[in-house]
Design a protein around this motif. Sequence first.
Motif, short mmCIF file in Angstrom:
data_model
loop_
_atom_site.label_atom_id
_atom_site.label_comp_id
_atom_site.label_asym_id
_atom_site.label_seq_id
_atom_site.Cartn_x
_atom_site.Cartn_y
_atom_site.Cartn_z
N GLU A 5 -22.35 -35.61 53.13
CA GLU A 5 -22.94 -34.29 53.32
C GLU A 5 -22.01 -33.21 52.77
O GLU A 5 -20.80 -33.24 52.98
CB GLU A 5 -23.20 -34.02 54.81
CG GLU A 5 -24.34 -34.80 55.40
CD GLU A 5 -25.70 -34.14 55.22
OE1 GLU A 5 -25.80 -32.90 55.28
OE2 GLU A 5 -26.67 -34.88 55.03
N ASN A 6 -22.61 -32.26 52.06
CA ASN A 6 -21.93 -31.07 51.53
C ASN A 6 -20.87 -31.36 50.47
O ASN A 6 -20.11 -30.47 50.12
CB ASN A 6 -21.32 -30.23 52.66
CG ASN A 6 -22.41 -29.58 53.48
OD1 ASN A 6 -23.34 -28.98 52.95
ND2 ASN A 6 -22.31 -29.70 54.79
N LYS A 7 -20.79 -32.60 49.95
CA LYS A 7 -19.89 -32.89 48.84
C LYS A 7 -20.70 -32.82 47.55
O LYS A 7 -21.86 -33.19 47.52
CB LYS A 7 -19.28 -34.29 48.97
CG LYS A 7 -18.28 -34.39 50.09
CD LYS A 7 -17.62 -35.75 50.08
CE LYS A 7 -16.60 -35.82 51.20
NZ LYS A 7 -15.97 -37.14 51.27
N TYR A 8 -20.07 -32.35 46.48
CA TYR A 8 -20.75 -32.30 45.18
C TYR A 8 -20.85 -33.71 44.63
O TYR A 8 -19.84 -34.41 44.51
CB TYR A 8 -20.00 -31.37 44.22
CG TYR A 8 -20.84 -30.99 43.03
CD1 TYR A 8 -21.76 -29.94 43.12
CD2 TYR A 8 -20.74 -31.67 41.83
CE1 TYR A 8 -22.53 -29.59 42.05
CE2 TYR A 8 -21.52 -31.31 40.74
CZ TYR A 8 -22.42 -30.27 40.86
OH TYR A 8 -23.21 -29.92 39.79
N LYS A 62 -25.68 -31.24 46.01
CA LYS A 62 -25.15 -31.58 47.33
C LYS A 62 -26.24 -32.18 48.22
O LYS A 62 -27.40 -31.79 48.15
CB LYS A 62 -24.59 -30.33 48.01
CG LYS A 62 -23.35 -29.80 47.34
CD LYS A 62 -22.77 -28.64 48.10
CE LYS A 62 -21.48 -28.17 47.42
NZ LYS A 62 -20.86 -27.07 48.14
N ILE A 64 -27.73 -32.30 51.70
CA ILE A 64 -27.77 -31.46 52.90
C ILE A 64 -28.96 -31.90 53.74
O ILE A 64 -30.10 -31.89 53.28
CB ILE A 64 -27.89 -29.97 52.53
CG1 ILE A 64 -26.67 -29.55 51.69
CG2 ILE A 64 -28.03 -29.11 53.78
CD1 ILE A 64 -26.73 -28.15 51.13
#
Length: 99
Positions: A5-8, A62, A64
């Motif tokens: 989650e929330n990592k490129y 990302k 999400i």
Amino acid sequence: MNELENKYLRVGGLVKENSLKFIDGSWVFEVIDQNKNSINVIFSKTLPNLVEEKKGIIVEGKLINNTFIAEIVLAKHDENYMPQSAIDKLKEEGKWRGD
């Protein structure tokens, strides 16, 4: 929370058949891999012309809430793709072997 989650991220696969839709100003579709795993993708920009169902795609963005929010979408050419200018040049030289 999912560690991704929330990592490129960069995800590749095929656009799942019957999943490509334009809803509320965004493109929504599923990307499926060779193991039949899929992920829902939302893309709010203009899709490249070569994006089609059952064709290769790469998305970057990302994850999400288990939805992939794409910032970049790249359509993959098949291994036989050749630009028209290269085809024309080969035809001029009498070396073209395509249809």
